[in-house]
Design a protein around this motif. Structure first.
Motif, mmCIF file in Angstrom:
data_model
loop_
_atom_site.group_PDB
_atom_site.id
_atom_site.type_symbol
_atom_site.label_atom_id
_atom_site.label_comp_id
_atom_site.label_asym_id
_atom_site.label_seq_id
_atom_site.Cartn_x
_atom_site.Cartn_y
_atom_site.Cartn_z
ATOM 1 N N GLU A 52 0.820 -1.211 0.000
ATOM 2 C CA GLU A 52 0.000 0.000 0.000
ATOM 3 C C GLU A 52 0.854 1.262 0.000
ATOM 4 O O GLU A 52 0.420 2.322 -0.448
ATOM 5 N N ASP A 53 2.101 1.149 0.493
ATOM 6 C CA ASP A 53 2.992 2.312 0.545
ATOM 7 C C ASP A 53 3.618 2.622 -0.808
ATOM 8 O O ASP A 53 4.175 3.711 -0.998
ATOM 9 N N ASP A 55 3.475 3.588 -4.611
ATOM 10 C CA ASP A 55 2.541 4.162 -5.569
ATOM 11 C C ASP A 55 2.778 3.546 -6.953
ATOM 12 O O ASP A 55 3.717 2.759 -7.160
ATOM 13 N N GLY A 418 0.667 -1.363 -6.838
ATOM 14 C CA GLY A 418 1.480 -1.580 -5.644
ATOM 15 C C GLY A 418 1.399 -3.011 -5.155
ATOM 16 O O GLY A 418 2.400 -3.617 -4.781
#
Length: 443
Positions: A52-53, A55, A418
């Motif tokens: 999720e971190d 992009d 991601g």
């Protein structure tokens, strides 16, 4: 002539890329991938929070780094197979492909062909590269196919036609592809001869495509004679040739109408699919042909008809709705996937209730095992149904390579680059190549 693409000199281009990367930074997964340490990259991406971190831009950078390393390291038969998986994402790998094309082995030849077919290299540069390679001691004979592929000018006609009967099938296919681009009417008879007599099926199919591109009454009638003895795949190729812009009004439409009314199987379905998209004689009857093909026939024929049909015809739409509950699960999955297109959740014609019902049916199938479950997941992802995300996330860690590959490409279809990044650094080269390539193609 194919237009030349203006580029920085490679040294300056490389410095520019390095400077850009340094300025943009990058997380531990990207840094590990840049070092070729895919194990560390996988560990860095193994948690949902890590995915999720990242992009979309950083995910694409990871994918590009992985594929550039694959191109650089490609050798032998395995390297040839590897590069043949990359044409659809060639533009994003141009620098790596250009560098790999500087060799004289077969992999370098494939890299050169990929760049040319992707319009990243013009005819003169391709010809120069082939001459240089063939002049080198120990060069792969694959460079003869590269040389043949560049024969796209009118002045190349005599040599191009000579190579239609070369002893090397790769050279013949390359020369036939060059003929498609050359659009030289003088190739007509030689192309028809290759379509009839070449012992290599891909060469026959390429000859049909090239002569169909030339079109005209002579071609339409000659292909009618060839159709009688052709196998099913070649008959479908002939249907495509009759549908070309230079054939359809030179007798091609009449042949398509005849095939849609008198034949059976894939050629009939292909002909009907062309006619429903071309207003005029035969279009209305063709819709009925497609509807009947969706309802009855072999699984292959019914699925082909489902994907080939347009959604404008009431008959076709009714057949698709009925097929959603078919006992043949392959047919039902294909019909449900088209059903998501028929029932958008938003915008004009939105039918959220119908879409929700279809989604639930596909999710039920997707929770099973095997190929059909993967097909259901892929159909949901292509339609943007985010309800499938938990299943894809689980499959990203499946012991099955095929399940991981489908999960990765489906995550890309959902815009979850991601999450897909984990599979772009997968231990299996087929998984990481397929997923990373899909990531580079994603907009």
């Amino acid at each position: 002539m194919i237009a030349r693409r203006t580029k920085f000199p490679r040294a300056l281009g490389s410095l520019f890329v390095l400077a850009l990367a340094a300025g943009c930074g990058g997380g531990p997964a990207l840094r590990a991938a840049e070092q070729g340490d895919l194990g560390t990259a996988r560990r860095a991406l193994s948690s949902s929070a890590a995915a999720e971190d990242i992009d979309a831009d950083e995910a694409r950078r990871i994918a590009r780094v992985v594929l550039e390393q694959e191109v650089k390291a490609a050798k032998g038969d395995a390297g040839v197979s590897k590069l043949k998986e990359l044409p659809s994402c060639a533009e994003g790998l141009d620098d790596a492909l250009e560098a790999r094309a500087e060799g004289t082995d077969e992999v370098a030849a494939i890299a050169a062909l990929i760049r040319f077919d992707a319009r990243l290299w013009d005819r003169d540069d391709l010809a120069a590269a082939a001459r240089a390679a063939l002049a080198s001691k120990g060069a792969s004979t694959a460079w003869r196919a590269v040389e043949a592929r560049g024969l796209v000018d009118y002045a190349d006609g005599k040599l191009r036609r000579t190579l239609f009967t070369d002893g090397d099938e790769a050279v013949r296919v390359a020369a036939l592809k060059a003929s498609f681009d050359a659009f030289d009417p003088n190739d007509t008879e030689a192309l028809l001869e290759a379509a009839r007599l070449d012992p290599h099926a891909p060469a026959r199919a390429q000859a049909i495509d090239a002569v169909g591109n030339l079109g005209g009454e002579r071609v339409v009638l000659a292909l009618k004679d060839l159709f009688v003895k052709a196998d099913e795949d070649e008959r479908v190729a002939i249907v495509g040739a009759w549908a070309s812009s230079r054939s359809i009004d030179a007798g091609g439409r009449g042949q398509l109408v005849r095939i849609s009314q008198a034949e059976r199987g894939l050629p009939q379905i292909a002909a009907a699919a062309v006619l429903v998209r071309q207003p005029g004689p035969g279009a209305e009857d063709a819709a009925g042909v497609l509807a009947r093909a969706i309802e009855a026939g072999s699984t292959r024929e019914r699925v082909f008809a489902i994907h080939a049909a347009t959604l404008e015809s009431t008959l076709v739409r009714e057949a698709l709705v009925k097929a959603r509950s078919d006992a043949d699960e392959d047919v039902a999955i294909a019909a449900l996937g088209r059903g998501l297109q028929m029932a958008p959740a938003e915008g004009e014609g939105a039918r959220p209730k119908e879409r929700a019902e279809i989604t639930q049916k596909l999710l039920g199938m997707a929770k099973g095992k095997g190929t059909r479950a993967m097909l259901a997941k892929a159909a949901l992802a292509r339609a943007g149904a985010r309800e499938v995300l938990p299943l894809l996330t689980a499959d990203a860690r499946s012991p099955s390579e095929q399940a991981r590959k489908v999960a990765g490409t489906s995550l890309v279809a959902l815009g979850e680059l991601g999450r897909a990044a984990l599979l772009a650094v997968d231990a299996d080269p087929r998984v990481r190549t397929g997923v990373a390539c899909a990531m580079l193609r994603a907009k």
